[in-house]
Motif scaffolding. Structure first.
Motif, PDB file in Angstrom:
ATOM      1  N   VAL A  56       0.846  -1.188   0.000  1.00  0.00           N
ATOM      2  CA  VAL A  56       0.000   0.000   0.000  1.00  0.00           C
ATOM      3  C   VAL A  56       0.884   1.240   0.000  1.00  0.00           C
ATOM      4  N   VAL A  57       0.715   2.075  -1.026  1.00  0.00           N
ATOM      5  CA  VAL A  57       1.470   3.312  -1.164  1.00  0.00           C
ATOM      6  C   VAL A  57       0.578   4.472  -0.751  1.00  0.00           C
ATOM      7  N   ILE A  76      -3.439  -1.249   8.671  1.00  0.00           N
ATOM      8  CA  ILE A  76      -2.954  -2.362   9.491  1.00  0.00           C
ATOM      9  C   ILE A  76      -4.121  -3.131  10.110  1.00  0.00           C
ATOM     10  N   ASP A  77      -5.094  -2.401  10.637  1.00  0.00           N
ATOM     11  CA  ASP A  77      -6.208  -3.040  11.330  1.00  0.00           C
ATOM     12  C   ASP A  77      -7.158  -3.767  10.387  1.00  0.00           C
ATOM     13  N   ASP A 106       3.794  -4.524   2.772  1.00  0.00           N
ATOM     14  CA  ASP A 106       4.425  -3.309   3.289  1.00  0.00           C
ATOM     15  C   ASP A 106       3.535  -2.101   3.023  1.00  0.00           C
ATOM     16  N   ILE A 107       3.827  -1.031   3.763  1.00  0.00           N
ATOM     17  CA  ILE A 107       3.186   0.275   3.574  1.00  0.00           C
ATOM     18  C   ILE A 107       4.297   1.259   3.237  1.00  0.00           C
ATOM     19  N   PHE A 130       6.945   3.110  16.616  1.00  0.00           N
ATOM     20  CA  PHE A 130       5.895   2.488  17.423  1.00  0.00           C
ATOM     21  C   PHE A 130       5.224   1.344  16.660  1.00  0.00           C
ATOM     22  N   ILE A 131       4.949   1.560  15.374  1.00  0.00           N
ATOM     23  CA  ILE A 131       4.351   0.517  14.539  1.00  0.00           C
ATOM     24  C   ILE A 131       5.297  -0.671  14.419  1.00  0.00           C
TER      25      ILE A 131
END
Length: 573
Positions: free
Chosen positions: A122-123, A142-143, A152-153, A175-176
């Motif tokens: 995801v861009v 993410i959720d 990946d992001i 944090f992520i």
């Protein structure tokens, strides 16, 4: 780049912030600790309504929001609104993992998808977005995306100056990564390169089987990825787009948008239209629908995207790249679909701070698309923008590489696209002239559509913008105030109603009323109605101002230009 589509609004799913502030909930980095799928239920809190002076009574931000903010809070909110084009003040106070309503068709929840779906990258592209907006986009992805599918992001920063998007964003990514090591990647441009280059940068960094290229001011809905990945698993030559819900720029609530085709006019401005009749014959709104174009957010097989030419890197800043991709995919072996079961909530800004006048680059990019892909129809883009067919002075850049790509991919002609993909575009093949209509008696006055709504054209000081754009077709119809790009639209025709004053009516209405709407006209000669034989002329009025009239021709219409003859200034087809 999104367009309005009216559907009933539902606000009952959203958290009341005043009530939320009274809840004793443990939060971590602004994320409410709740079990997966659990909605926040805010207790009713009765508060006396405070009457606070509105510091910005004319601001769009405070039309229906912010009545109880203090004057200092209003100033902060307005400052952020001007900076971002949406309510960043409110965004900073919303939970990052807020619950969104499920706005899908009920059939979508019953769909079963294969377990072995392709992975997705995801861009998210941005330029000076609010930090909380980017955080919320990342959190929702993410959720709402199964861990096995989310490769990946990639955050692509097109040279932001906002300090919040440096160390503070880095801290959030760290944090992520405590939860998902290495999931988020960052790409920073050293100069502003525009939307197209930002999307290309993200695509090059992606490693998933499929790449979704999104704006950063979004939140994804539940099960957004699976229908997209399942469709590409079936056919890797598809370019897909989800259905967008509208996030209001002021209160950040969501209005459901239904599925529709992504289309455009000859100026290449985006718009929504109904799908083709065969989609409605299915009587199932959860099914994919073929679309002539995309709105800018796209999902595609990562390798196929490269094979078909990715995006045109010669595009500048904003506009047209989505239409270029849609046309190219259809002409060169792929197709475009809207996937109704994939929903994304997208903030519709009140204004775009990074580019106040979108038309500057939009016009240039549209001409570039036309030159490469539209063959004999490329001049329709000039007509739509009311610029000359030749010597318009707009540098569209070098298109030789894109023309070579078209030859290498053995793409179909644009006529095939009009016949098979987008037959609702009016080819405008019988247009003889366009521009501003002037009379040599008063060269500083132009024919103008006049007050709208209204049916009386007037003379007005020449400014050459939309209300003064005139068009003459071989049928004899003269349009004033613009020309429509689509066959289903009605232009406004100049008519002789029998009175001394000319009329201006939708052509369909004029025909129904029996008005005389066909004219004979040659450049520099009189404009004469074919039925009544009267001429369109100008004459001094009682107040010494010139007015537009229809009367017996003061000179022979076919004679040389006279003091009451009219001509199209600047444009001829």
């Amino acid at each position: 780049m999104l367009c309005l589509y009216s559907i009933k609004r539902s606000d009952s799913y959203f958290i009341d912030l005043a009530a939320l502030n009274n809840l004793n909930l443990k939060t971590i980095n602004n994320e409410i600790s709740l079990k997966e799928g659990q909605a926040v239920k805010a207790p009713e809190v009765k508060k006396e309504r405070k009457v606070v002076k509105k510091v910005y009574p004319n601001s769009a931000l405070f039309t229906s929001w912010g009545d109880e903010l203090s004057e200092e809070e209003q100033k902060e909110a307005e400052g952020l609104f001007q900076m971002y084009g949406y309510n960043a003040f409110l965004s900073d106070r919303l939970p990052l993992n807020r619950e969104l309503p499920d706005t899908r068709d009920p059939k979508c929840a019953k769909h079963q998808y294969p377990h072995d779906l392709p992975t997705i990258s995801v861009v998210l592209i941005y330029l000076d977005e609010a930090l909380s907006i980017i955080k919320r986009a990342v959190r929702s992805i993410i959720d709402k995306t199964p861990q096995r599918l989310l490769k990946d992001i990639i955050l692509v920063d097109d040279h932001s100056s906002n300090e919040d998007l440096k160390e503070k964003l880095d801290a959030y990514i760290s944090f992520i990564h405590e939860e998902r090591p290495g999931l988020v990647k960052r790409v920073r441009h050293k100069e502003q390169l525009g939307l197209t280059q930002a999307r290309l940068s993200g695509w090059r960094e992606a490693t998933g089987d499929v790449v979704a290229i999104l704006d950063a001011h979004i939140e994804v809905h539940v099960e957004w990825a699976e229908p997209l990945l399942a469709r590409i698993k079936e056919d890797r030559t598809l370019v897909l787009t989800p259905v967008f819900d509208k996030v209001h720029f002021d209160d950040l609530t969501v209005t459901r948008y239904g599925p529709a085709a992504d289309t455009f006019d000859w100026a290449l401005w985006c718009m929504y239209e109904p799908f083709r009749p065969e989609w409605y014959a299915l009587k199932d709104e959860s099914q994919p629908g073929k679309s002539p174009s995309i709105m800018g957010i796209l999902v595609v097989d990562r390798l196929f995207f490269g094979e078909i030419g990715a995006l045109d890197g010669g595009m500048k800043i904003y506009g047209g790249e989505n239409v270029e991709l849609g046309i190219r995919v259809w002409l060169c072996g792929g197709s475009v679909e809207v996937i109704p079961c994939s929903k994304i909530a997208h903030i519709e800004r009140a204004h775009k701070p990074y580019l106040p006048d979108l038309s500057i680059t939009m016009k240039r990019n549209a001409l570039r698309v036309a030159e490469v892909w539209m063959d004999d129809y490329k001049h329709n883009v000039n007509i739509a923008w009311n610029i000359p067919l030749k010597d318009h002075g707009i540098d569209i850049g070098d298109v030789s590489e894109r023309k070579t790509l078209r030859e290498r991919l053995n793409c179909k002609p644009f006529q095939w696209y009009l016949d098979n993909v987008y037959p609702m575009l009016d080819p405008l093949g019988d247009l003889l002239g366009y521009g501003a209509l002037v009379n040599d008696l008063k060269m500083d006055l132009c024919i103008d559509q006049g007050p709208f709504p209204g049916n009386t054209p007037i003379l007005y000081g020449c400014h050459y913008y939309g209300p003064q754009n005139c068009y003459y077709r071989t049928s004899g119809e003269i349009y004033i105030g613009g020309i429509r790009s689509h066959k289903y639209d009605s232009n406004r025709c100049l008519v002789d109603t029998g009175s001394r004053t000319p009329g201006l009516y939708e052509c369909k209405v004029a025909k129904q009323k029996g008005f005389h709407m066909l004219w004979d006209f040659q450049q520099g000669k009189a404009i004469q109605n074919r039925q009544t034989k009267r001429c369109l002329e100008i004459a001094p009025g009682d107040d010494t101002y010139y007015q537009l009239i229809i009367q017996e021709c003061s000179r022979t219409p076919a004679s040389a230009p006279g003091h009451r003859h009219t001509g199209i200034q600047g444009r001829q087809h």
